[in-house]
Design an enzyme around this catalytic site. Structure first.
Site, PDB file in Angstrom:
ATOM      1  CG  ASN A 128      -1.943  -1.144   1.124  1.00  0.00           C
ATOM      2  OD1 ASN A 128      -2.677  -1.268   0.155  1.00  0.00           O
ATOM      3  ND2 ASN A 128      -1.926  -2.001   2.113  1.00  0.00           N
ATOM      4  CE  LYS A 174       1.819  -7.767  -5.293  1.00  0.00           C
ATOM      5  NZ  LYS A 174       1.106  -6.492  -5.251  1.00  0.00           N
ATOM      6  CG  HIS A 191      -2.568  -3.590 -11.916  1.00  0.00           C
ATOM      7  ND1 HIS A 191      -3.614  -2.759 -12.265  1.00  0.00           N
ATOM      8  CD2 HIS A 191      -2.119  -3.126 -10.728  1.00  0.00           C
ATOM      9  CE1 HIS A 191      -3.778  -1.834 -11.339  1.00  0.00           C
ATOM     10  NE2 HIS A 191      -2.879  -2.039 -10.394  1.00  0.00           N
TER      11      HIS A 191
END
Length: 168
Positions: free
Chosen positions: A47, A135, A155
């Site tokens: 973030n 991830k 994405h």
């Protein structure tokens, strides 16, 4: 108006790699060989921008001479060190918990053994750590150890679906 049908193309990864290599040239993987640093940096990158997380990581290393020192410090000291990365009040205790868990499992903080485990086992080992998801595990395996893991964010997921690598 006639309804048109579009045929979904299903690419193989090897096809895409060949196309990209032809267009842009081949690049050899250059793993950094430091999985624990990659793990901490990835936690800091959540973030926020690469610039801010990099600044926070460098400031953390300047303030603390070892991972043990990060664990032993007060949470407020760690928060202060990583403040440039944002969300420091959340990330500091999470980082201390993560480093404590790694130290308890591997006292020298070496995660290099993950390079020799089967890929699924290495991913599972990392994902068993607090705050580490698929991830983050893939980032550590790919960029630190050169393992064939694909970090997937929204994405990457969108592009892989459009290329037909994964179903919609």
């Amino acid at each position: 108006m006639a309804k048109t049908h579009t045929k979904q193309i299903h690419w193989q990864p090897s096809d895409l790699i060949a196309i990209l290599d032809q267009e842009y040239g081949s690049v050899e993987a250059q793993p950094n060989g430091d999985p624990i640093s990659e793990l901490v940096l990835t936690l800091l990158s959540q973030n926020t921008s690469d610039h801010n997380s990099g600044k926070a990581f460098h400031q953390l290393l300047a303030c603390f001479k070892s991972w043990d020192a990060v664990i032993a410090a007060s949470t407020a000291e760690v928060e202060n060190a990583i403040r440039p990365g944002g969300l420091h009040r959340t990330k500091a205790p999470r980082m201390q918990q993560l480093l404590t868990e790694v130290r308890d499992l591997t006292p020298d903080y070496s995660l290099n053994f993950l390079a020799k485990l089967p890929l699924d086992e290495a991913k599972a080992w990392l994902q068993a750590l607090p705050g580490v998801g698929p991830k983050t595990a893939a980032i550590v395996l790919l960029f630190a150890l050169g393992r064939p893991a694909l970090p997937v964010d929204t994405h990457v997921e969108r592009v892989t679906k459009r290329l037909g690598l994964i179903p919609p």
